[in-house]
Design a protein around this motif. Sequence first.
Motif, mmCIF file in Angstrom:
data_model
loop_
_atom_site.group_PDB
_atom_site.id
_atom_site.type_symbol
_atom_site.label_atom_id
_atom_site.label_comp_id
_atom_site.label_asym_id
_atom_site.label_seq_id
_atom_site.Cartn_x
_atom_site.Cartn_y
_atom_site.Cartn_z
ATOM 1 N N ILE A 69 9.447 102.881 1.290
ATOM 2 C CA ILE A 69 10.755 103.548 1.307
ATOM 3 C C ILE A 69 10.691 104.923 1.955
ATOM 4 O O ILE A 69 11.539 105.283 2.796
ATOM 5 N N ASN A 70 9.678 105.707 1.619
ATOM 6 C CA ASN A 70 9.593 107.074 2.146
ATOM 7 C C ASN A 70 9.262 107.124 3.632
ATOM 8 O O ASN A 70 9.402 108.175 4.266
ATOM 9 N N ASP A 71 8.828 105.991 4.202
ATOM 10 C CA ASP A 71 8.504 105.957 5.631
ATOM 11 C C ASP A 71 9.708 105.591 6.489
ATOM 12 O O ASP A 71 9.625 105.651 7.724
ATOM 13 N N HIS A 72 10.808 105.198 5.867
ATOM 14 C CA HIS A 72 11.997 104.756 6.606
ATOM 15 C C HIS A 72 13.218 105.515 6.090
ATOM 16 O O HIS A 72 13.780 105.168 5.050
ATOM 17 N N PRO A 73 13.625 106.553 6.808
ATOM 18 C CA PRO A 73 14.699 107.436 6.336
ATOM 19 C C PRO A 73 16.007 106.724 5.994
ATOM 20 O O PRO A 73 16.656 107.081 5.011
ATOM 21 N N ASP A 95 15.940 103.306 13.029
ATOM 22 C CA ASP A 95 16.320 102.083 12.326
ATOM 23 C C ASP A 95 15.061 101.268 12.007
ATOM 24 O O ASP A 95 14.229 101.050 12.901
ATOM 25 N N PRO A 96 14.902 100.835 10.780
ATOM 26 C CA PRO A 96 13.689 100.088 10.415
ATOM 27 C C PRO A 96 13.578 98.728 11.106
ATOM 28 O O PRO A 96 12.501 98.133 11.130
ATOM 29 N N TYR A 97 14.704 98.265 11.683
ATOM 30 C CA TYR A 97 14.683 96.950 12.299
ATOM 31 C C TYR A 97 14.591 97.003 13.818
ATOM 32 O O TYR A 97 14.853 96.001 14.496
ATOM 33 N N ASP A 98 14.226 98.156 14.373
ATOM 34 C CA ASP A 98 14.079 98.247 15.822
ATOM 35 C C ASP A 98 13.121 97.172 16.326
ATOM 36 O O ASP A 98 11.982 97.072 15.857
ATOM 37 N N GLY A 99 13.590 96.384 17.280
ATOM 38 C CA GLY A 99 12.765 95.330 17.851
ATOM 39 C C GLY A 99 12.727 94.058 17.036
ATOM 40 O O GLY A 99 12.060 93.091 17.412
ATOM 41 N N LEU A 100 13.432 94.025 15.886
ATOM 42 C CA LEU A 100 13.364 92.865 14.997
ATOM 43 C C LEU A 100 14.613 91.993 15.036
ATOM 44 O O LEU A 100 14.621 90.911 14.443
ATOM 45 N N LEU A 101 15.684 92.454 15.718
ATOM 46 C CA LEU A 101 16.881 91.622 15.795
ATOM 47 C C LEU A 101 16.614 90.411 16.677
ATOM 48 O O LEU A 101 16.150 90.549 17.816
ATOM 49 N N SER A 102 16.902 89.239 16.160
ATOM 50 C CA SER A 102 16.613 88.020 16.921
ATOM 51 C C SER A 102 17.563 87.840 18.097
ATOM 52 O O SER A 102 17.255 87.109 19.035
ATOM 53 N N CYS A 103 18.705 88.488 18.060
ATOM 54 C CA CYS A 103 19.674 88.341 19.145
ATOM 55 C C CYS A 103 19.527 89.425 20.203
ATOM 56 O O CYS A 103 20.297 89.465 21.170
ATOM 57 N N LYS A 104 18.569 90.322 20.037
ATOM 58 C CA LYS A 104 18.443 91.454 20.965
ATOM 59 C C LYS A 104 16.987 91.853 21.072
ATOM 60 O O LYS A 104 16.330 92.127 20.076
ATOM 61 N N GLY A 106 13.976 94.465 22.379
ATOM 62 C CA GLY A 106 13.857 95.892 22.630
ATOM 63 C C GLY A 106 14.563 96.718 21.573
ATOM 64 O O GLY A 106 14.980 96.220 20.530
ATOM 65 N N ASP A 107 14.720 98.022 21.865
ATOM 66 C CA ASP A 107 15.349 98.927 20.915
ATOM 67 C C ASP A 107 16.799 98.545 20.690
ATOM 68 O O ASP A 107 17.488 98.060 21.586
ATOM 69 N N ILE A 108 17.271 98.811 19.472
ATOM 70 C CA ILE A 108 18.665 98.530 19.143
ATOM 71 C C ILE A 108 19.527 99.635 19.749
ATOM 72 O O ILE A 108 19.291 100.809 19.517
ATOM 73 N N PRO A 109 20.536 99.266 20.522
ATOM 74 C CA PRO A 109 21.429 100.297 21.074
ATOM 75 C C PRO A 109 22.335 100.856 19.987
ATOM 76 O O PRO A 109 22.198 100.516 18.823
ATOM 77 N N VAL A 110 23.266 101.706 20.386
ATOM 78 C CA VAL A 110 24.225 102.238 19.431
ATOM 79 C C VAL A 110 24.907 101.080 18.725
ATOM 80 O O VAL A 110 25.424 100.171 19.363
ATOM 81 N N HIS A 111 24.858 101.124 17.397
ATOM 82 C CA HIS A 111 25.376 99.987 16.639
ATOM 83 C C HIS A 111 25.836 100.459 15.268
ATOM 84 O O HIS A 111 25.616 101.606 14.871
ATOM 85 N N THR A 130 21.131 95.306 3.617
ATOM 86 C CA THR A 130 21.409 96.043 4.854
ATOM 87 C C THR A 130 22.149 95.127 5.821
ATOM 88 O O THR A 130 21.850 93.929 5.910
ATOM 89 N N LEU A 131 23.118 95.703 6.527
ATOM 90 C CA LEU A 131 23.873 94.949 7.526
ATOM 91 C C LEU A 131 23.881 95.732 8.841
ATOM 92 O O LEU A 131 24.099 96.952 8.841
ATOM 93 N N ASP A 132 23.609 95.048 9.933
ATOM 94 C CA ASP A 132 23.618 95.676 11.255
ATOM 95 C C ASP A 132 24.487 94.844 12.188
ATOM 96 O O ASP A 132 24.419 93.609 12.160
ATOM 97 N N SER A 133 25.287 95.533 12.997
ATOM 98 C CA SER A 133 26.157 94.860 13.967
ATOM 99 C C SER A 133 26.090 95.595 15.289
ATOM 100 O O SER A 133 26.088 96.838 15.333
#
Length: 519
Positions: A69-73, A95-104, A106-111, A130-133
């Motif tokens: 938890i303390n490693d991910h703001p 974002d803790p899920y950078d590079g982990l989105l299956s539909c994208k 690389g880095d997650i853009p503004v979302h 957590t929800l990301d769009s």
Amino acid sequence: MLTTEALLRTAMQLAVIEQPHCHYQHIIECVKKVLPSDAIALLIRQDDVLKPMAIHGLMPDTLGRRFVINDHPRLHAICNASQPLQFAQDCPLPDPYDGLLSCKQGDIPVHACLGMPLLDKNDDLLAVITLDSLNAKAFDEYDLQQLTVLSQLCATQLKTTLLLQQYQNHAQHSNALVQELNREALTRDGVEIIGQSAAMQSLKNDLKLVAGSEFSVLIQGDTGVGKELVARNIHMHSKRSKQPLIHLNCASLPENLAESEFFGHAKGAFTGAEHARQGKFQLADGGTLFLDEIGELPLAMQSKLLRVLQSGEIQTVGEDKVKYVDVRVIAATNRNLKDEVTQGRFRADLYHRLSVYPLHVPPLNQRENDVILLAGFFIEKTARKLAIEQLKLSVEAQLTLAQYSWPGNVRELEHVISRAALKAKQSQWQQAIITIEPEHCELNLTTSKTVSPLIPTPKPHDSELSLKQATDTFTHHLITQQLAHHEFNWAATARTLNIDRANLVRLAKRLGITIKKTL
């Protein structure tokens, strides 16, 4: 926007789980229906770590990750929030899920990013959702109060899920524990009764005969002869073998708690009875109850035990209702119960009820050559415990064991082998094969049993000899005598002495025995 109707529908969907093994996935599927997103995850809190339990739209390896938890703001902020938290589009927190989105890739853009803490009634954090769009304004239209209600609904369902899982785990553990205890009771050192003596062959025949019946059995014999092993053997070969074998040592029962141990007690039945508890008879229902040291049972309990044996009725302490159990009783004692009956310390009617089929386990010193067989069994067992690749018993040590009277019976033999193996390992730690010698056994041969006329004993003036010298003298006499008895047939002599013929010849040469005939 979340409407009251949508929240009500979500609550009803959360309460219906078609696949019980998919509790966590079911929660995020319900949330996804009212809060469309590209990625959603439910993470359980375990101390200072968040563990993903269900995901959608994230790479599969996400489930194997553990987020400190303390490693991910962002996760830290969600965990410390008291209500759902939405991050601004330009939020600088990684974002803790950078590079982990299956539909994208690389880095997650503004979302858009939304986090919902799931709290219990004491406001302790259970988990987060957590929800990301990729739509930067995906969650802007949702009212905070409505999101809070949704997170509360999810928290309630999660709490139920966690409790259900806890109960299931506890039930599985309890069942596994009972099975393991039963398995251990049946297979600890096996249930095979080691011995080829006439006395043990007779006992084995009686065991086969009585095991298949439903008779009560009274096992009598000295301390350490293996009465519990006999009881396990009877149970394993009975029709109740797949049911519990419950052990109760009557000698360790406080008189004021004996009835509770036998029949259980209700909550509040006596001071300290904070919870209801089943007795040994309830636990053994359908199986076997082994009453060890039955001769130590107080007279007051003897009459109550008699009632169970006669009618199968038990009465839990603190309850009026009579219950019925189907239990086979096997009892054991090192006392002479006939004498105890004569002395008024044991009920005659209980004695006769228990001893429908009495068995007597002979002491070790009446079991002829079984000592060496048992020693071999214990040597193998001890070798595993001490991680000794090869452990053996020298011929001299075998003769020493055969000469001892074994007042402690099989239990004493086991302990002697264990100690001897440890000492042999210490003195021979560089050797591949560890050999137990007479000096490792440390037996007081002044308590030796009476020796067969065929076996010579050292002369009185030999008393000043060392143990090894005395053993060599004894071995020399024994081999010479047996060779003469078998007309120098080395194979027959080796069979009689239970030793390999080549080893016998080598031993004879070492002891200076003349080889009068060829092999």
